[in-house]
Write an enzyme that holds these catalytic residues in place. Sequence first.
Site, mmCIF file in Angstrom:
data_model
loop_
_atom_site.group_PDB
_atom_site.id
_atom_site.type_symbol
_atom_site.label_atom_id
_atom_site.label_comp_id
_atom_site.label_asym_id
_atom_site.label_seq_id
_atom_site.Cartn_x
_atom_site.Cartn_y
_atom_site.Cartn_z
ATOM 1 N N CYS A 84 57.956 36.110 38.251
ATOM 2 C CA CYS A 84 58.030 34.750 37.689
ATOM 3 C C CYS A 84 59.126 34.614 36.630
ATOM 4 C CB CYS A 84 56.667 34.423 37.069
ATOM 5 S SG CYS A 84 56.672 32.879 36.153
ATOM 6 N N TRP A 144 47.664 34.743 41.340
ATOM 7 C CA TRP A 144 47.955 36.052 40.734
ATOM 8 C C TRP A 144 46.681 36.889 40.598
ATOM 9 C CZ3 TRP A 144 52.954 36.714 40.756
ATOM 10 C CH2 TRP A 144 53.822 35.669 40.480
ATOM 11 N N LYS A 175 46.998 24.634 37.011
ATOM 12 C CA LYS A 175 47.322 25.824 37.801
ATOM 13 C C LYS A 175 46.938 27.067 37.007
ATOM 14 C CE LYS A 175 51.604 24.916 37.950
ATOM 15 N NZ LYS A 175 53.057 25.108 38.155
ATOM 16 N N TYR A 176 46.719 28.148 37.721
ATOM 17 C CA TYR A 176 46.416 29.424 37.065
ATOM 18 C C TYR A 176 47.730 30.192 36.962
ATOM 19 C CZ TYR A 176 41.908 27.705 38.624
ATOM 20 O OH TYR A 176 40.813 26.918 38.852
ATOM 21 N N SER A 177 48.568 29.708 36.052
ATOM 22 C CA SER A 177 49.945 30.203 36.023
ATOM 23 C C SER A 177 50.158 31.283 34.974
ATOM 24 C CB SER A 177 50.899 29.034 35.768
ATOM 25 O OG SER A 177 50.595 28.425 34.536
ATOM 26 N N VAL A 178 51.213 32.048 35.156
ATOM 27 C CA VAL A 178 51.729 32.937 34.119
ATOM 28 C C VAL A 178 53.034 32.308 33.635
ATOM 29 C CG1 VAL A 178 50.686 35.062 34.943
ATOM 30 C CG2 VAL A 178 52.899 34.368 35.884
ATOM 31 N N GLU A 202 52.847 27.915 28.187
ATOM 32 C CA GLU A 202 54.120 27.238 28.457
ATOM 33 C C GLU A 202 55.258 28.090 27.877
ATOM 34 O OE1 GLU A 202 55.419 24.760 30.217
ATOM 35 O OE2 GLU A 202 57.290 25.346 29.243
ATOM 36 N N SER A 203 56.044 28.671 28.781
ATOM 37 C CA SER A 203 57.055 29.649 28.347
ATOM 38 C C SER A 203 58.055 29.087 27.346
ATOM 39 C CB SER A 203 57.797 30.199 29.564
ATOM 40 O OG SER A 203 58.505 29.159 30.220
ATOM 41 N N TYR A 239 63.372 25.251 42.515
ATOM 42 C CA TYR A 239 62.027 24.977 43.059
ATOM 43 C C TYR A 239 62.006 23.633 43.779
ATOM 44 C CZ TYR A 239 59.997 28.993 40.702
ATOM 45 O OH TYR A 239 59.687 30.281 40.317
HETATM 46 N N1 LIG Z 1 55.812 25.540 32.789
HETATM 47 C C1 LIG Z 1 55.345 26.818 33.003
HETATM 48 C C2 LIG Z 1 55.533 27.199 34.452
HETATM 49 C C3 LIG Z 1 54.946 28.523 34.798
HETATM 50 C C4 LIG Z 1 54.813 28.683 36.312
HETATM 51 O O1 LIG Z 1 55.002 27.748 37.089
HETATM 52 N N2 LIG Z 1 54.492 29.906 36.769
HETATM 53 C C5 LIG Z 1 54.280 30.130 38.177
HETATM 54 C C6 LIG Z 1 54.934 31.402 38.665
HETATM 55 S S1 LIG Z 1 56.656 31.355 38.760
HETATM 56 C C7 LIG Z 1 52.804 30.351 38.430
HETATM 57 O O2 LIG Z 1 52.177 31.166 37.776
HETATM 58 N N3 LIG Z 1 52.237 29.630 39.390
HETATM 59 C C8 LIG Z 1 50.886 29.796 39.750
HETATM 60 C C9 LIG Z 1 50.506 28.822 40.813
HETATM 61 O O3 LIG Z 1 51.344 28.003 41.204
HETATM 62 O O4 LIG Z 1 49.359 28.890 41.254
HETATM 63 C C10 LIG Z 1 56.080 27.745 32.071
HETATM 64 O O5 LIG Z 1 57.305 27.625 31.937
HETATM 65 O O6 LIG Z 1 55.441 28.584 31.462
#
Ligand SMILES: N[C@@H](CCC(=O)N[C@@H](CS)C(=O)NCC(=O)O)C(=O)O
Length: 327
Positions: A49, A89, A128-131, A146-147, A194
């Site tokens: 990511c 993830w 979303k369950y994002s990193v 939020e990065s 993206y």
């Molecule tokens: N705005 C967020 C975006 C983070 C993001 O989109 N991460 C993606 C991976 S590149 C993710 O974990 N997605 C999980 C998903 O879509 O389920 C940031 O910059 O921290």
Amino acid sequence: MSRSSIEEVSESGAFARTPSKFRNFVSQDPNSPFPAESGRYHLYIAYGCPWACRCLSYLRIKGLDKVISFTVVKSKWENTKENDEHIGWVFPSSDDEEPGAEPDPINGAKTVRELYELASTSRDYNGKYSVPVLWDKKLNTIVNNESSEIIRMLNSEFNNLAENAALDLYPPHLQSKIDEVNEWIYEGINNGVYRCGFAKKQAPYNEAIEKLYKALDRCEEILSKQRYICGNTLTEADIRLFVTLIRFDEVYAVHFKCNKRLIREYPNLLNYTKDIFQIPDMSSTVNMDHIKRHYYGSHPSMDPFGIIPVGPNTDYSSPHDRSRFSS
Ligand SMILES: N[C@@H](CCC(=O)N[C@@H](CS)C(=O)NCC(=O)O)C(=O)O
């Protein structure tokens, strides 16, 4: 409903990213709810990511890796719950399941989704369950996911603890310049790739590609005159641009159909990418095996067979010509 980025598509077929939900700030003020303390915070990241790797880059170059621990998830998304279809993830169950990835040492979670469930006081988290995830071990919650905000905290709030506190990647005299550059680079390039890749109709893809190459051409032109994107000093804007450029030829060119021109065909962008890669400790933030396994393996609707293209294996540690500019 559990959704991934790949499903964030509007009626017109264009990719539309939803904002991150956890937006608290760690502060150097000891009386704040989230004061900067050594050993209190933990970063969950994925090498695949780019957003998470912005944060890892800051841990490395600010010398914060002894202050904030971090864990890397597995590269490929997997099913996150038995009774639904969501994929996302996950953590390996042991250290040797996938080199680079580790089990969750803080919460023993099996998935990043579990972390969000632990942190959500209400049952209705529908993001979303994002990193990246910046986790507070004391309050057992997510501080921020939020990065763009996490890197600001890492830049300024841990300076009493950072080995490289003097490095300021968002210095007051460059802030408005950095903000301006970040805006068109985010739109055209970071999120732009993206928007190319996740478009579900031709028109939004065409629009995103045009914007992407306009922004890349603009970078190439700027970098023909100065070492970094905001002048001759390294700033936050370079880290944000780098994480996309390093993935471009290996992944985005093929997986996201960004193939009009490759980074290796832009002399200044290529040399610039090598220059940033060669900053001490930056190369440890780039795990190309994880990057490729992630993108080509996590979006089965785009790549049903999960075949990983072989090339181009650009050597970013080879000599570059950027020291022709003073820095
Ligand atoms: N705005 C967020 C975006 C983070 C993001 O989109 N991460 C993606 C991976 S590149 C993710 O974990 N997605 C999980 C998903 O879509 O389920 C940031 O910059 O921290």
